[in-house]
Design a protein around this motif. Structure first.
Motif, PDB file in Angstrom:
ATOM      1  N   ALA A  69      33.624  46.360  61.835  1.00 28.49           N
ATOM      2  CA  ALA A  69      33.931  44.935  61.704  1.00 28.49           C
ATOM      3  C   ALA A  69      33.783  44.466  60.260  1.00 28.49           C
ATOM      4  O   ALA A  69      34.637  43.732  59.738  1.00 28.49           O
ATOM      5  CB  ALA A  69      33.014  44.124  62.617  1.00 28.49           C
ATOM      6  N   VAL A  70      32.716  44.904  59.601  1.00 23.61           N
ATOM      7  CA  VAL A  70      32.501  44.514  58.202  1.00 23.61           C
ATOM      8  C   VAL A  70      33.583  45.107  57.306  1.00 23.61           C
ATOM      9  O   VAL A  70      34.125  44.430  56.423  1.00 23.61           O
ATOM     10  CB  VAL A  70      31.103  44.953  57.740  1.00 23.61           C
ATOM     11  CG1 VAL A  70      30.934  44.709  56.246  1.00 23.61           C
ATOM     12  CG2 VAL A  70      30.028  44.209  58.525  1.00 23.61           C
ATOM     13  N   MET A  71      33.938  46.386  57.527  1.00 24.60           N
ATOM     14  CA  MET A  71      34.976  47.022  56.716  1.00 24.60           C
ATOM     15  C   MET A  71      36.319  46.322  56.895  1.00 24.60           C
ATOM     16  O   MET A  71      37.064  46.120  55.924  1.00 24.60           O
ATOM     17  CB  MET A  71      35.102  48.497  57.096  1.00 24.60           C
ATOM     18  CG  MET A  71      33.928  49.361  56.680  1.00 24.60           C
ATOM     19  SD  MET A  71      34.122  51.061  57.254  1.00 24.60           S
ATOM     20  CE  MET A  71      35.620  51.525  56.395  1.00 24.60           C
ATOM     21  N   ALA A  72      36.642  45.946  58.136  1.00 28.71           N
ATOM     22  CA  ALA A  72      37.919  45.294  58.401  1.00 28.71           C
ATOM     23  C   ALA A  72      38.021  43.963  57.670  1.00 28.71           C
ATOM     24  O   ALA A  72      39.104  43.584  57.187  1.00 28.71           O
ATOM     25  CB  ALA A  72      38.103  45.092  59.898  1.00 28.71           C
ATOM     26  N   LEU A  73      36.915  43.240  57.565  1.00 32.26           N
ATOM     27  CA  LEU A  73      36.929  41.960  56.855  1.00 32.26           C
ATOM     28  C   LEU A  73      37.365  42.122  55.406  1.00 32.26           C
ATOM     29  O   LEU A  73      38.036  41.250  54.839  1.00 32.26           O
ATOM     30  CB  LEU A  73      35.535  41.320  56.907  1.00 32.26           C
ATOM     31  CG  LEU A  73      35.085  40.773  58.266  1.00 32.26           C
ATOM     32  CD1 LEU A  73      33.648  40.268  58.171  1.00 32.26           C
ATOM     33  CD2 LEU A  73      36.015  39.652  58.728  1.00 32.26           C
ATOM     34  N   PHE A  74      36.994  43.240  54.789  1.00 27.29           N
ATOM     35  CA  PHE A  74      37.363  43.477  53.398  1.00 27.29           C
ATOM     36  C   PHE A  74      38.736  44.137  53.265  1.00 27.29           C
ATOM     37  O   PHE A  74      39.433  43.939  52.266  1.00 27.29           O
ATOM     38  CB  PHE A  74      36.309  44.365  52.722  1.00 27.29           C
ATOM     39  CG  PHE A  74      35.001  43.678  52.486  1.00 27.29           C
ATOM     40  CD1 PHE A  74      34.807  42.884  51.355  1.00 27.29           C
ATOM     41  CD2 PHE A  74      33.964  43.794  53.390  1.00 27.29           C
ATOM     42  CE1 PHE A  74      33.606  42.233  51.139  1.00 27.29           C
ATOM     43  CE2 PHE A  74      32.753  43.153  53.185  1.00 27.29           C
ATOM     44  CZ  PHE A  74      32.576  42.370  52.053  1.00 27.29           C
ATOM     45  N   MET A  75      39.144  44.925  54.272  1.00 26.42           N
ATOM     46  CA  MET A  75      40.381  45.695  54.151  1.00 26.42           C
ATOM     47  C   MET A  75      41.618  44.922  54.572  1.00 26.42           C
ATOM     48  O   MET A  75      42.682  45.063  53.954  1.00 26.42           O
ATOM     49  CB  MET A  75      40.264  46.974  54.979  1.00 26.42           C
ATOM     50  CG  MET A  75      39.240  47.969  54.432  1.00 26.42           C
ATOM     51  SD  MET A  75      38.924  49.340  55.577  1.00 26.42           S
ATOM     52  CE  MET A  75      40.549  50.109  55.671  1.00 26.42           C
ATOM     53  N   VAL A  76      41.512  44.104  55.610  1.00 25.55           N
ATOM     54  CA  VAL A  76      42.688  43.401  56.136  1.00 25.55           C
ATOM     55  C   VAL A  76      43.353  42.515  55.082  1.00 25.55           C
ATOM     56  O   VAL A  76      44.591  42.536  54.926  1.00 25.55           O
ATOM     57  CB  VAL A  76      42.318  42.580  57.386  1.00 25.55           C
ATOM     58  CG1 VAL A  76      43.459  41.643  57.775  1.00 25.55           C
ATOM     59  CG2 VAL A  76      41.978  43.511  58.539  1.00 25.55           C
ATOM     60  N   GLU A  81      48.299  49.016  53.618  1.00 24.36           N
ATOM     61  CA  GLU A  81      48.283  50.286  52.903  1.00 24.36           C
ATOM     62  C   GLU A  81      46.911  50.962  52.970  1.00 24.36           C
ATOM     63  O   GLU A  81      46.825  52.195  52.997  1.00 24.36           O
ATOM     64  CB  GLU A  81      48.683  50.068  51.445  1.00 24.36           C
ATOM     65  CG  GLU A  81      48.788  51.344  50.621  1.00 24.36           C
ATOM     66  CD  GLU A  81      49.866  52.293  51.133  1.00 24.36           C
ATOM     67  OE1 GLU A  81      49.698  53.515  50.932  1.00 24.36           O
ATOM     68  OE2 GLU A  81      50.851  51.821  51.732  1.00 24.36           O
ATOM     69  N   LEU A  82      45.851  50.172  53.002  1.00 24.72           N
ATOM     70  CA  LEU A  82      44.512  50.744  53.045  1.00 24.72           C
ATOM     71  C   LEU A  82      44.241  51.471  54.361  1.00 24.72           C
ATOM     72  O   LEU A  82      43.341  52.312  54.433  1.00 24.72           O
ATOM     73  CB  LEU A  82      43.464  49.645  52.843  1.00 24.72           C
ATOM     74  CG  LEU A  82      43.438  48.946  51.490  1.00 24.72           C
ATOM     75  CD1 LEU A  82      42.296  47.948  51.426  1.00 24.72           C
ATOM     76  CD2 LEU A  82      43.320  49.954  50.356  1.00 24.72           C
TER      77      LEU A  82
END
Length: 340
Positions: A69-76, A81-82
């Motif tokens: 969840a934390v990673m998705a907040l930064f990646m979305v 492409e990420l």
């Protein structure tokens, strides 16, 4: 430098962000490495404590879900492409390995002494060196081979059945007296110990897989998708054995996730400050830290077998690490000489 870090098992997300180390900064690098070791020890202690009431599978699944969840907040916000992956088969293998590493790792921490689990985790470089020769075709010369053999002998020392949970004398006395719990209790402790060794092997295989996947895929995707698989697989399994966490346990789970993030950031900053070969050996401060936490928090007294095995493992892997660093410096010097 990055190849050396990969050999040590540093996550791909760190490899992509480590620049060439500047001169100086050794003291800062050591402090960051010690900080990372403290965070990893805190993680182990939290898993061990929480695992006494919460199922380890549930704990691993919830932690993975928080990380995703934390990673998705930064990646979305940065675009699709990420998340893009080209080598799905290899990433699927890494996902299954990571699921096993998390689920089995949390379980072994809940049933084995923290000192033992920490010591065995340092066999990962030994397995990586072996797999590099068997799978990647790398050459392992005599001195590294002898160091690797010594390290695996150290593993055997730690696995002496009566050195796991029972003192050798106590187990022998129990067996001689015909007490039914003597040999059986030792074997019960041996099974999770063997699982702990298999986790180190799985981590080494994962590093080799990451080396292949990272040739074409982004580190963000390499980290995100396997952790999502862990959250889905272990989270689904935990639904059948779910134990509602108390408010304090939820807080500790958040602290567990934060400690994991802090450990990764500390590793990254340590490698940014100076050469990897100079700071990597200081990660071994985890061994006395784990011993101290085990004694004073969990009343776990390391046996002489485990302590001796840990010393052998640490010595052999330290030698391999220093040897890798020396070979890396020689190769860089040769490249600099060959440049026009």
């Amino acid at each position: 430098m990055k190849q050396y870090l990969l050999r040590l098992g540093v996550p791909a997300v760190i490899l992509d962000r480590v620049p060439r180390a500047p001169r100086g900064g050794l003291v800062r690098g050591i402090l960051w490495m010690v900080s990372a070791s403290v965070c990893v020890t805190v993680m182990g202690a939290l898993v061990k404590s929480l695992g006494q009431r919460l199922p380890p599978v549930q704990l691993a699944g919830v932690r993975a879900a928080v990380m995703v969840a934390v990673m998705a907040l930064f990646m979305v916000p940065k675009g699709p492409e990420l998340f893009r992956v080209r080598r799905w088969r290899l990433l699927t293998i890494r996902s299954l390995l990571l699921t096993f590493i998390n689920g089995a790792g949390f379980w072994t921490l809940s049933v084995l002494p923290l000192f033992f689990v920490t010591a065995v985790s340092f066999t990962k470089p030994l397995f990586i060196t072996l797999l590099a020769a068997l799978v990647l075709g790398e050459t392992i010369r005599l001195r590294r081979t002898l160091a690797m053999v010594a390290g695996f002998l150290g593993v055997l020392v730690t696995l002496v059945p009566h050195g796991l949970g029972l003192e050798a004398g106590q187990a022998a006395a129990a067996g001689a007296a015909g007490e039914p719990g003597g040999g059986a209790a030792a074997m019960v402790r041996l099974v999770p110990a063997l699982v702990a060794v298999s986790i180190a092997l799985a981590m080494a295989v994962s590093v080799v897989v990451v080396k292949r996947v990272s040739e074409v895929d982004r580190p963000t995707a390499i980290v995100f998708w396997p952790n999502l698989a862990v959250a889905v697989l272990l989270g689904s399994a935990s639904l059948f054995i779910w134990v509602p966490p108390t408010p304090l346990e939820w807080l500790l789970i958040v602290v567990l996730a934060a400690a994991g993030w802090a450990a990764q950031q500390s590793f990254l900053r340590a490698y940014r400050c100076t050469e990897a070969g100079l700071v990597a050996p200081f990660e071994y401060v985890r061994i006395p830290l784990a011993a101290g936490v085990g004694v004073f928090v969990f009343a776990e007294i390391p046996t002489w077998w485990t302590a001796a095995g840990a010393a052998i493992i640490a010595g052999s892997t330290l030698y391999i690490a220093r040897r890798e660093a020396a070979l890396g410096k020689t190769a860089r010097a040769r490249d600099d000489t060959d440049d026009p």
